[in-house]
Design a protein around this motif. Structure first.
Motif, PDB file in Angstrom:
ATOM      1  N   SER A   1     -12.698  -3.684   3.337  1.00 45.61           N
ATOM      2  CA  SER A   1     -11.763  -2.870   2.450  1.00 45.61           C
ATOM      3  C   SER A   1     -12.194  -1.772   2.104  1.00 45.61           C
ATOM      4  O   SER A   1     -13.614  -1.471   2.129  1.00 45.61           O
ATOM      5  N   LEU A   2     -11.355  -0.870   1.775  1.00 42.79           N
ATOM      6  CA  LEU A   2     -11.764   0.397   1.227  1.00 42.79           C
ATOM      7  C   LEU A   2     -10.836   1.005   0.226  1.00 42.79           C
ATOM      8  O   LEU A   2      -9.426   1.163   0.606  1.00 42.79           O
ATOM      9  N   GLN A   3     -11.220   1.018  -1.304  1.00 46.59           N
ATOM     10  CA  GLN A   3     -10.307   1.285  -2.178  1.00 46.59           C
ATOM     11  C   GLN A   3     -11.028   2.584  -3.022  1.00 46.59           C
ATOM     12  O   GLN A   3     -11.610   1.967  -3.944  1.00 46.59           O
ATOM     13  N   LEU A   4     -10.785   3.717  -2.937  1.00 41.70           N
ATOM     14  CA  LEU A   4     -11.462   4.750  -3.582  1.00 41.70           C
ATOM     15  C   LEU A   4     -10.331   5.817  -3.954  1.00 41.70           C
ATOM     16  O   LEU A   4      -9.383   6.210  -3.207  1.00 41.70           O
ATOM     17  N   GLU A   5     -10.866   6.679  -4.992  1.00 37.73           N
ATOM     18  CA  GLU A   5      -9.988   7.941  -5.347  1.00 37.73           C
ATOM     19  C   GLU A   5     -10.565   9.102  -4.728  1.00 37.73           C
ATOM     20  O   GLU A   5     -11.923   9.284  -4.567  1.00 37.73           O
ATOM     21  N   ASP A   6      -9.722  10.145  -4.241  1.00 41.71           N
ATOM     22  CA  ASP A   6     -10.054  11.223  -4.011  1.00 41.71           C
ATOM     23  C   ASP A   6     -10.454  12.217  -5.199  1.00 41.71           C
ATOM     24  O   ASP A   6     -10.290  11.707  -6.153  1.00 41.71           O
ATOM     25  N   LEU A   7     -10.699  13.587  -5.009  1.00 38.67           N
ATOM     26  CA  LEU A   7     -10.802  14.243  -5.824  1.00 38.67           C
ATOM     27  C   LEU A   7      -9.919  14.701  -6.879  1.00 38.67           C
ATOM     28  O   LEU A   7     -10.260  15.221  -8.024  1.00 38.67           O
ATOM     29  N   ASP A   8      -8.695  14.465  -6.647  1.00 40.03           N
ATOM     30  CA  ASP A   8      -7.554  14.734  -7.521  1.00 40.03           C
ATOM     31  C   ASP A   8      -7.260  13.370  -8.033  1.00 40.03           C
ATOM     32  O   ASP A   8      -6.356  13.395  -8.944  1.00 40.03           O
ATOM     33  N   GLY A   9      -7.952  12.322  -8.037  1.00 42.08           N
ATOM     34  CA  GLY A   9      -7.813  11.180  -8.802  1.00 42.08           C
ATOM     35  C   GLY A   9      -6.671  10.158  -8.049  1.00 42.08           C
ATOM     36  O   GLY A   9      -6.322   9.198  -8.583  1.00 42.08           O
ATOM     37  N   HIS A  10      -6.217  10.475  -6.823  1.00 42.19           N
ATOM     38  CA  HIS A  10      -5.357   9.742  -6.173  1.00 42.19           C
ATOM     39  C   HIS A  10      -6.079   8.629  -5.391  1.00 42.19           C
ATOM     40  O   HIS A  10      -7.145   8.845  -4.767  1.00 42.19           O
ATOM     41  N   ALA A  11      -5.596   7.592  -5.548  1.00 38.85           N
ATOM     42  CA  ALA A  11      -6.133   6.322  -4.829  1.00 38.85           C
ATOM     43  C   ALA A  11      -5.687   6.114  -3.472  1.00 38.85           C
ATOM     44  O   ALA A  11      -4.663   6.553  -3.001  1.00 38.85           O
ATOM     45  N   HIS A  12      -6.957   5.874  -2.715  1.00 31.61           N
ATOM     46  CA  HIS A  12      -6.642   5.593  -1.214  1.00 31.61           C
ATOM     47  C   HIS A  12      -6.916   4.238  -0.792  1.00 31.61           C
ATOM     48  O   HIS A  12      -8.122   4.020  -1.261  1.00 31.61           O
ATOM     49  N   THR A  13      -6.314   3.396   0.050  1.00 31.23           N
ATOM     50  CA  THR A  13      -6.830   2.137   0.652  1.00 31.23           C
ATOM     51  C   THR A  13      -6.818   2.298   2.121  1.00 31.23           C
ATOM     52  O   THR A  13      -6.009   3.102   2.484  1.00 31.23           O
ATOM     53  N   LEU A  14      -7.587   1.692   2.724  1.00 34.98           N
ATOM     54  CA  LEU A  14      -7.611   1.571   4.209  1.00 34.98           C
ATOM     55  C   LEU A  14      -6.230   1.056   4.573  1.00 34.98           C
ATOM     56  O   LEU A  14      -5.403   1.476   5.689  1.00 34.98           O
ATOM     57  N   ARG A  15      -5.677  -0.027   3.900  1.00 35.16           N
ATOM     58  CA  ARG A  15      -4.457  -0.644   4.185  1.00 35.16           C
ATOM     59  C   ARG A  15      -3.392   0.525   4.322  1.00 35.16           C
ATOM     60  O   ARG A  15      -2.283   0.281   4.831  1.00 35.16           O
ATOM     61  N   ASP A  16      -3.543   1.387   3.462  1.00 35.28           N
ATOM     62  CA  ASP A  16      -2.506   2.574   3.575  1.00 35.28           C
ATOM     63  C   ASP A  16      -1.902   3.063   4.727  1.00 35.28           C
ATOM     64  O   ASP A  16      -1.190   3.712   4.955  1.00 35.28           O
ATOM     65  N   TYR A  17      -3.052   3.077   5.634  1.00 33.43           N
ATOM     66  CA  TYR A  17      -3.049   3.646   6.960  1.00 33.43           C
ATOM     67  C   TYR A  17      -3.152   2.636   8.372  1.00 33.43           C
ATOM     68  O   TYR A  17      -3.265   3.016   9.418  1.00 33.43           O
ATOM     69  N   ARG A  18      -2.587   1.634   7.676  1.00 29.42           N
ATOM     70  CA  ARG A  18      -2.458   0.434   8.819  1.00 29.42           C
ATOM     71  C   ARG A  18      -1.595   0.862   9.809  1.00 29.42           C
ATOM     72  O   ARG A  18      -0.678   1.293   9.585  1.00 29.42           O
ATOM     73  N   GLY A  19      -1.873   0.691  11.022  1.00 34.04           N
ATOM     74  CA  GLY A  19      -0.894   1.274  12.125  1.00 34.04           C
ATOM     75  C   GLY A  19      -1.494   2.530  12.682  1.00 34.04           C
ATOM     76  O   GLY A  19      -0.845   3.053  13.692  1.00 34.04           O
ATOM     77  N   ARG A  20      -2.555   3.276  11.957  1.00 32.30           N
ATOM     78  CA  ARG A  20      -2.857   4.618  12.584  1.00 32.30           C
ATOM     79  C   ARG A  20      -4.277   4.307  13.021  1.00 32.30           C
ATOM     80  O   ARG A  20      -4.983   3.595  12.334  1.00 32.30           O
ATOM     81  N   VAL A  21      -4.582   5.408  13.696  1.00 31.68           N
ATOM     82  CA  VAL A  21      -6.325   5.423  13.741  1.00 31.68           C
ATOM     83  C   VAL A  21      -6.912   6.130  12.573  1.00 31.68           C
ATOM     84  O   VAL A  21      -6.325   7.294  12.407  1.00 31.68           O
ATOM     85  N   VAL A  22      -7.943   5.702  12.287  1.00 26.44           N
ATOM     86  CA  VAL A  22      -8.397   6.392  10.835  1.00 26.44           C
ATOM     87  C   VAL A  22     -10.089   6.304  11.418  1.00 26.44           C
ATOM     88  O   VAL A  22     -10.815   5.631  11.876  1.00 26.44           O
ATOM     89  N   VAL A  23     -10.358   7.614  11.155  1.00 26.94           N
ATOM     90  CA  VAL A  23     -11.769   8.048  11.144  1.00 26.94           C
ATOM     91  C   VAL A  23     -12.302   7.904   9.491  1.00 26.94           C
ATOM     92  O   VAL A  23     -12.074   8.773   8.721  1.00 26.94           O
ATOM     93  N   VAL A  24     -13.513   7.289   9.190  1.00 29.51           N
ATOM     94  CA  VAL A  24     -13.881   7.133   7.978  1.00 29.51           C
ATOM     95  C   VAL A  24     -15.469   7.584   8.136  1.00 29.51           C
ATOM     96  O   VAL A  24     -16.451   6.868   8.951  1.00 29.51           O
ATOM     97  N   ASN A  25     -15.993   8.578   7.360  1.00 30.35           N
ATOM     98  CA  ASN A  25     -17.205   9.012   7.487  1.00 30.35           C
ATOM     99  C   ASN A  25     -17.725   9.044   6.128  1.00 30.35           C
ATOM    100  O   ASN A  25     -17.244   9.663   5.160  1.00 30.35           O
ATOM    101  N   PHE A  26     -18.956   8.363   6.277  1.00 32.03           N
ATOM    102  CA  PHE A  26     -19.894   8.328   5.066  1.00 32.03           C
ATOM    103  C   PHE A  26     -20.664   9.346   4.906  1.00 32.03           C
ATOM    104  O   PHE A  26     -21.396   9.808   5.816  1.00 32.03           O
TER     105      PHE A  26
END
Length: 181
Positions: A39-64
């Motif tokens: 799971s991944l649940q973090l805020e962006d620079l503007d304080g908006h929450a993002h979860t990996l679940r939000d992008y289910r059905g799409r290809v996602v590139v996650v860069n640490f």
């Protein structure tokens, strides 16, 4: 603290790999069988929450990544170009900054502008749940939420060899098929 030891150890490993030429600009490691992405649940620079679940059905590139990491700075422009090229077709790029605050990242982006979401892992807790082996480490998540590819070390993410693999995954996203090797 464990995450910081892993990061430093990973950077040493990356320096050794870079010296041997193991990491190529156009390679992604295939992960089989494909495990579910943590799971991944973090805020962006503007304080908006993002979860990996939000992008289910799409290809996602996650860069640490981190601002103090030279290979991370080297690859960031290619991630931006990747997002510009494949984002309109549904590709998602998420940059997960490890251990830094929003102000530092905000000032950093003056020199390294990006339009994709930069997420804050201030306490380095997300990096502990993912199979990260130093930074930068990048994961490609398939539309079913599984890890399809991993890249340890910097890459040119807009390289034709990588973009073709991502396009294959995106085709599978539309048809339900899995990419071929």
């Amino acid at each position: 603290m464990n995450a910081m030891y892993r990061i430093v150890g990973g950077l040493i490993l990356l320096a050794l790999l870079a010296g041997t030429g193991v990491a190529s600009a156009d390679t992604l490691t295939v992960i089989e069988p494909r495990p579910d992405a943590p799971s991944l649940q973090l805020e962006d620079l503007d304080g908006h929450a993002h979860t990996l679940r939000d992008y289910r059905g799409r290809v996602v590139v996650v860069n640490f990544w981190a601002t103090w990491c030279p290979p991370c700075r080297d690859e960031l422009p290619s991630l931006q170009r990747l997002w510009e090229g494949l984002g309109p077709d549904g590709l998602v790029v998420l940059g997960v900054n490890v251990g830094e605050d929003a102000d530092r990242i905000f000032f950093f982006t003056a020199d390294y502008p990006v339009d994709f979401p930069l997420l804050l892992d201030r306490a380095a807790s997300a990096i502990d749940t993912w199979p990260v082996r130093g930074i930068p480490t990048t994961f490609v998540i398939d539309p079913e939420g599984r890890i399809a590819y991993r890249a340890i070390g910097a890459r040119e993410f807009d390289h034709p060899g990588i973009t073709s693999r991502l396009r294959e995954l995106q085709k599978g996203q539309a048809s339900g098929a899995s990419p071929t090797e």
